[in-house]
Design an enzyme around this catalytic site. Structure first.
Site, mmCIF file in Angstrom:
data_model
loop_
_atom_site.group_PDB
_atom_site.id
_atom_site.type_symbol
_atom_site.label_atom_id
_atom_site.label_comp_id
_atom_site.label_asym_id
_atom_site.label_seq_id
_atom_site.Cartn_x
_atom_site.Cartn_y
_atom_site.Cartn_z
ATOM 1 N N ARG A 55 28.918 -6.356 29.514
ATOM 2 C CA ARG A 55 27.878 -7.012 29.479
ATOM 3 C C ARG A 55 26.762 -6.138 30.083
ATOM 4 O O ARG A 55 25.764 -6.212 29.316
ATOM 5 C CB ARG A 55 27.776 -8.299 29.499
ATOM 6 C CG ARG A 55 26.831 -8.706 28.688
ATOM 7 C CD ARG A 55 26.418 -10.642 28.611
ATOM 8 N NE ARG A 55 26.761 -11.126 30.267
ATOM 9 C CZ ARG A 55 26.848 -12.266 30.719
ATOM 10 N NH1 ARG A 55 26.994 -13.351 30.308
ATOM 11 N NH2 ARG A 55 27.422 -13.126 31.803
ATOM 12 N N ARG B 217 1.406 0.658 38.483
ATOM 13 C CA ARG B 217 1.570 -0.264 37.376
ATOM 14 C C ARG B 217 1.192 0.524 35.701
ATOM 15 O O ARG B 217 -0.042 1.028 35.533
ATOM 16 C CB ARG B 217 1.053 -1.391 37.523
ATOM 17 C CG ARG B 217 1.103 -2.467 36.030
ATOM 18 C CD ARG B 217 0.616 -3.636 37.234
ATOM 19 N NE ARG B 217 0.846 -4.990 35.677
ATOM 20 C CZ ARG B 217 -0.539 -5.361 34.370
ATOM 21 N NH1 ARG B 217 -1.237 -4.380 35.080
ATOM 22 N NH2 ARG B 217 0.594 -6.102 33.983
ATOM 23 N N LYS C 33 20.301 -9.909 28.856
ATOM 24 C CA LYS C 33 20.788 -10.846 29.554
ATOM 25 C C LYS C 33 19.849 -10.498 31.005
ATOM 26 O O LYS C 33 19.910 -9.877 32.337
ATOM 27 C CB LYS C 33 21.851 -10.489 30.752
ATOM 28 C CG LYS C 33 22.011 -12.031 32.165
ATOM 29 C CD LYS C 33 23.452 -12.169 32.058
ATOM 30 C CE LYS C 33 23.522 -13.140 33.318
ATOM 31 N NZ LYS C 33 23.200 -14.751 33.089
ATOM 32 N N GLU D 232 21.724 -22.710 23.486
ATOM 33 C CA GLU D 232 22.243 -23.053 24.510
ATOM 34 C C GLU D 232 21.628 -23.587 25.774
ATOM 35 O O GLU D 232 20.049 -24.335 25.516
ATOM 36 C CB GLU D 232 22.503 -21.527 24.996
ATOM 37 C CG GLU D 232 21.077 -20.692 25.296
ATOM 38 C CD GLU D 232 22.085 -19.351 25.789
ATOM 39 O OE1 GLU D 232 22.605 -19.041 26.165
ATOM 40 O OE2 GLU D 232 20.666 -18.541 25.264
HETATM 41 N N1 PDD Z 1 23.705 -17.910 33.673
HETATM 42 N N2 PDD Z 1 23.186 -18.385 28.682
HETATM 43 C C1 PDD Z 1 22.356 -17.728 29.721
HETATM 44 C C2 PDD Z 1 20.762 -18.441 29.108
HETATM 45 C C3 PDD Z 1 22.786 -17.970 31.018
HETATM 46 O O1 PDD Z 1 21.646 -18.154 31.612
HETATM 47 C C4 PDD Z 1 24.071 -18.017 31.304
HETATM 48 C C5 PDD Z 1 24.888 -17.587 32.389
HETATM 49 C C6 PDD Z 1 24.908 -18.311 30.260
HETATM 50 C C7 PDD Z 1 26.554 -18.460 30.615
HETATM 51 O O2 PDD Z 1 27.275 -16.659 30.534
HETATM 52 P P1 PDD Z 1 27.879 -16.612 31.402
HETATM 53 O O3 PDD Z 1 29.162 -17.085 31.101
HETATM 54 O O4 PDD Z 1 28.619 -15.073 31.578
HETATM 55 O O5 PDD Z 1 27.983 -17.445 32.855
HETATM 56 C C8 PDD Z 1 24.706 -18.582 29.115
HETATM 57 C C9 PDD Z 1 23.909 -17.463 34.675
HETATM 58 C C10 PDD Z 1 25.306 -18.197 34.975
HETATM 59 C C11 PDD Z 1 22.895 -17.288 35.745
HETATM 60 O O6 PDD Z 1 21.658 -16.889 35.318
HETATM 61 O O7 PDD Z 1 23.433 -17.724 36.843
#
Ligand code: PDD
Length: 286
Positions: A52, A101, A150, A182
């Site tokens: 990912r 910047r 992410k 989510e």
């Molecule tokens: N967060 N959705 C969002 C918006 C997230 O930030 C996360 C993970 C998940 C779950 O993804 P995964 O199963 O790959 O951890 C779904 C992490 C844990 C965090 O920001 O701490």
């Protein structure tokens, strides 16, 4: 205890770690991250998180700071040096420090910034919260349109977490056009009979690494999985609900916007999936 952290090729005490004020991660939230859990001193689903990370970097045309094998060495070094039995490794990659910047991306040969640190969470897999379950509220999903990447733009999820705190609950579920996308930092599910419902993958939500593993394990355990949007009303009428993430694993949800599910107690499906998931992850951890 002072942690040893990793910054651009060097392991050093957290008090000595420095990043430029011109770093794109600091100025523009121009960075991506991964959170990988550690159980028994080993990394959970490292390959999934690496894959990912590669996808997030590619979507943002950002250079990979190192190979997956080098990343594995860094993670293992940090876990060993910091004596982590149960906890997390946090990794962040930014587009680096162009020395000033500017909205435009810096030249492609600007070295990315790579930072990693551990978080110690003794007894991570035996979280008391999993026995009680989480209460959640719904809030409008006001995040940007590429939540599948992410990125470190986490201000609205932080605000949603504060809205949950203000409502004396554990988390918020984001709602867009009437259906749940989510949770603030986790993927959301409901259970009706033997069927698990969770939103299908798209740009609207993060493609959870825990989600992928849990859906695979659910199918192997003969549970039905349906990937489609669901509403808060449908969730409130479900037999059970739960969320998944690298840090919470499978966490039952027992109340949504003040409405109790199954008498406000964690349900059997979430409990079973949590057990299967943690067992499998302990077995395959590296
Ligand atoms: N967060 N959705 C969002 C918006 C997230 O930030 C996360 C993970 C998940 C779950 O993804 P995964 O199963 O790959 O951890 C779904 C992490 C844990 C965090 O920001 O701490």
């Amino acid at each position: 205890m002072t942690r040893t952290v990793y910054v651009n090729g060097t392991y050093l005490p957290e008090t000595e770690a420095k990043i430029s004020i011109f770093d794109r991660g600091f100025l523009m939230a121009d960075g991506v991250y991964e959170v990988t859990s550690v159980l028994d001193g080993k990394l959970i689903d490292f390959d999934g998180h690496c894959a990912r990370l590669g996808r997030s970097l590619a979507e943002l045309e950002m250079a990979a700071p190192c190979s997956d094998a080098e990343l594995l060495t860094i993670f293992r070094d940090l876990v060993r040096i910091n004596d982590i039995v149960d906890g997390m490794v946090y990794l962040q990659v930014t587009r680096g420090n162009p020395g000033d910047r500017d909205f435009a991306y810096p030249p492609a040969d600007t070295p990315p910034t790579l930072v990693a640190f551990t978080q110690n969470k003794p007894g991570l897999a035996d979280s008391p919260a999993a026995k009680v379950g989480w209460k959640v509220i719904s809030v409008p999903d006001m995040r940007w349109g590429r939540r599948d990447i992410k990125t470190t733009q986490l201000l609205y999820p932080s605000m949603a977490k504060m809205m949950a705190k203000a409502a004396a609950v554990d988390d918020s579920w984001f709602v867009q056009d009437g259906s749940v996308t989510e949770g603030t930092s986790n993927n959301a599910y409901i259970v009706k009979g033997n069927r698990i419902v969770t939103r299908q993958l798209s740009h609207d939500l993060l493609h959870g690494i825990t989600r992928a593993a849990v859906l695979r394990l659910a199918a192997e355990a003969q549970m039905e999985v349906e990937e489609r949007p669901f509403t808060i009303a449908e969730a409130q009428d479900a037999d059970e609900a739960f969320v998944t993430s690298a840090s919470a694993f499978v966490m039952p949800v027992v109340q949504i916007d003040g409405v109790d599910l199954a008498a406000g107690k964690p349900g059997p499906v979430a409990a079973r999936l949590r057990e299967i998931y943690i067992d499998e992850m302990r077995k395959t951890a590296i």
